[in-house]
Design an enzyme around this catalytic site. Structure first.
Site, mmCIF file in Angstrom:
data_model
loop_
_atom_site.group_PDB
_atom_site.id
_atom_site.type_symbol
_atom_site.label_atom_id
_atom_site.label_comp_id
_atom_site.label_asym_id
_atom_site.label_seq_id
_atom_site.Cartn_x
_atom_site.Cartn_y
_atom_site.Cartn_z
ATOM 1 N N ALA A 222 -19.725 -0.402 3.532
ATOM 2 C CA ALA A 222 -18.885 -0.748 2.490
ATOM 3 C C ALA A 222 -19.484 -1.806 1.521
ATOM 4 O O ALA A 222 -19.236 -1.987 0.317
ATOM 5 C CB ALA A 222 -17.586 -1.379 3.052
ATOM 6 N N THR B 155 -3.972 4.713 -1.574
ATOM 7 C CA THR B 155 -5.065 5.374 -0.730
ATOM 8 C C THR B 155 -5.855 6.522 -1.312
ATOM 9 O O THR B 155 -5.370 6.951 -2.413
ATOM 10 C CB THR B 155 -4.514 5.764 0.422
ATOM 11 O OG1 THR B 155 -4.000 6.699 0.482
ATOM 12 C CG2 THR B 155 -3.946 4.496 1.440
ATOM 13 N N GLY C 295 -15.126 3.960 5.666
ATOM 14 C CA GLY C 295 -14.311 5.250 5.746
ATOM 15 C C GLY C 295 -14.870 5.752 7.149
ATOM 16 O O GLY C 295 -15.874 5.370 7.935
ATOM 17 N N GLU D 240 0.779 -1.137 0.124
ATOM 18 C CA GLU D 240 0.045 0.038 0.053
ATOM 19 C C GLU D 240 0.842 1.329 -0.086
ATOM 20 O O GLU D 240 1.719 1.326 0.752
ATOM 21 C CB GLU D 240 -0.711 -0.060 1.239
ATOM 22 C CG GLU D 240 -1.664 1.345 1.306
ATOM 23 C CD GLU D 240 -2.455 1.357 2.735
ATOM 24 O OE1 GLU D 240 -3.455 0.514 2.939
ATOM 25 O OE2 GLU D 240 -2.191 2.371 3.459
ATOM 26 N N ALA E 189 -6.771 10.853 3.460
ATOM 27 C CA ALA E 189 -7.568 11.220 4.620
ATOM 28 C C ALA E 189 -8.605 12.504 4.325
ATOM 29 O O ALA E 189 -8.124 13.558 3.870
ATOM 30 C CB ALA E 189 -6.664 11.479 5.824
#
Length: 316
Positions: free
Chosen positions: A125, A48, A108, A17, A51
């Site tokens: 999800a 990703t 999330g 990742e 954030a």
């Protein structure tokens, strides 16, 4: 084609990742890291979404770089909290149009103090998994290839189905309302079409093995890939424990605290993560997924420590 496959450099499927660079200056460093990670032929490299979407605009740039410059499958993180159906579907189409065919569907973290309207249309999800599958079917249900020597004729084949990974939580989700809720959620994701689960990090191999046993007993059949993070500083360990709610791993915490040098702490983290990789693989894990923090040296050294890849000599 599945995102769990056997790479050519090692008999153990590995994956990594990374996250999008926070500014243009970090682009070159990330590109070097991707090249180094790609050299061991991982099953995929996940990217990703950033954030709070802070680096979301750069995610597609990284995914297309992986597509363009390597032979590795890129896997796009998607979160649904705070998104409308229209917004989420539009983003999925954008990634599909760019050639991305593998996703990690995440709910999330809900915004602190946000009401129902801040949570968006998608409640889980599992619903995001269904939406990815539906959008892909609408965008490209099949492919057409001309038949040589037969003007106007074409061979029609079903387009490759998207791979959709989801998160799993060996020690339970920190916001679970009852002990088995994380298993029920994983079953719902599987029923919605998920093809792979990747675990949140854990510190003990028994946590992973016990979780897999419970998941299988509950009816989870998809592969469950262990997510492992080499932790190389006391501050990072404190931050990880704070974010995940995992118990503090005593041995690792002490060893990091007493080691006086940065390089020594790095070696401590690599040794601990390497031992964890070996233990989960010996217990039947289908591969290893490493959180790279955009630094290739540590995760590649971890795989070498675990005996998964040959030692890699770094040139300066």
């Amino acid at each position: 084609m599945s995102i769990i496959q056997t790479p050519s450099v090692t008999s153990v499927p590995v994956s990594f990742e990374v996250y999008p660079p926070r500014d243009d200056a970090a682009d070159a460093a990330l590109h070097e890291t991707i090249a180094k990670l790609a050299a061991v032929d991982p099953s995929f490299i996940s990217v990703t979404y950033g954030a709070g979407g802070s680096t979301g605009g750069r995610s597609l740039e990284v995914l297309t770089h992986i597509l363009r410059e390597t032979r590795v499958e890129p896997l796009a993180h998607l979160t649904c909290v705070g998104s409308s159906y229209r917004e989420a579907a539009s983003l999925i189409r954008e990634f599909l149009d760019a050639g991305v065919r593998s996703f990690l569907a995440l709910r999330g973290d809900p915004p602190e103090g946000g009401g129902a309207e801040a949570r968006g249309d998608l409640e889980s999800a599992a619903q995001l998994v269904q939406l990815i599958d539906r959008v892909q079917a609408e965008c490209s249900p099949y492919t057409e290839e001309p038949i040589p020597g037969v003007p106007g004729a074409a061979r029609v084949e079903r387009r490759r189905h998207v791979d959709i990974a989801v998160a799993a939580f060996p020690n339970g989700h920190p916001r679970s309302r009852y002990p088995a809720e994380h298993l029920d959620a994983l079953l719902a994701k599987q029923a919605a079409g998920a093809t792979l689960a990747i675990t949140q990090l854990f510190f003990h191999a028994d946590d992973y093995h016990a979780f897999v046993a419970r998941a299988r007993a509950a009816g989870v059949e998809i592969p469950i890939l262990p997510g492992i993070m080499p932790i190389t500083s006391p501050s990072r360990l404190r931050r990880v424990v704070e974010l995940t709610g995992e118990p503090v791993p005593g041995t690792l915490a002490v060893d990091l605290d007493v080691e006086p040098t940065v390089e020594g702490r790095r070696e401590v983290g690599i040794r601990y993560a390497g031992e964890l990789c070996r233990a989960v693989l010996e217990g039947g894990a289908p591969g290893i997924h490493l959180y790279a923090f955009n630094h290739h040296r540590t995760v590649l050294a971890t795989l070498a420590e675990a005996g998964v890849i040959p030692p890699i000599e770094e040139t300066t």
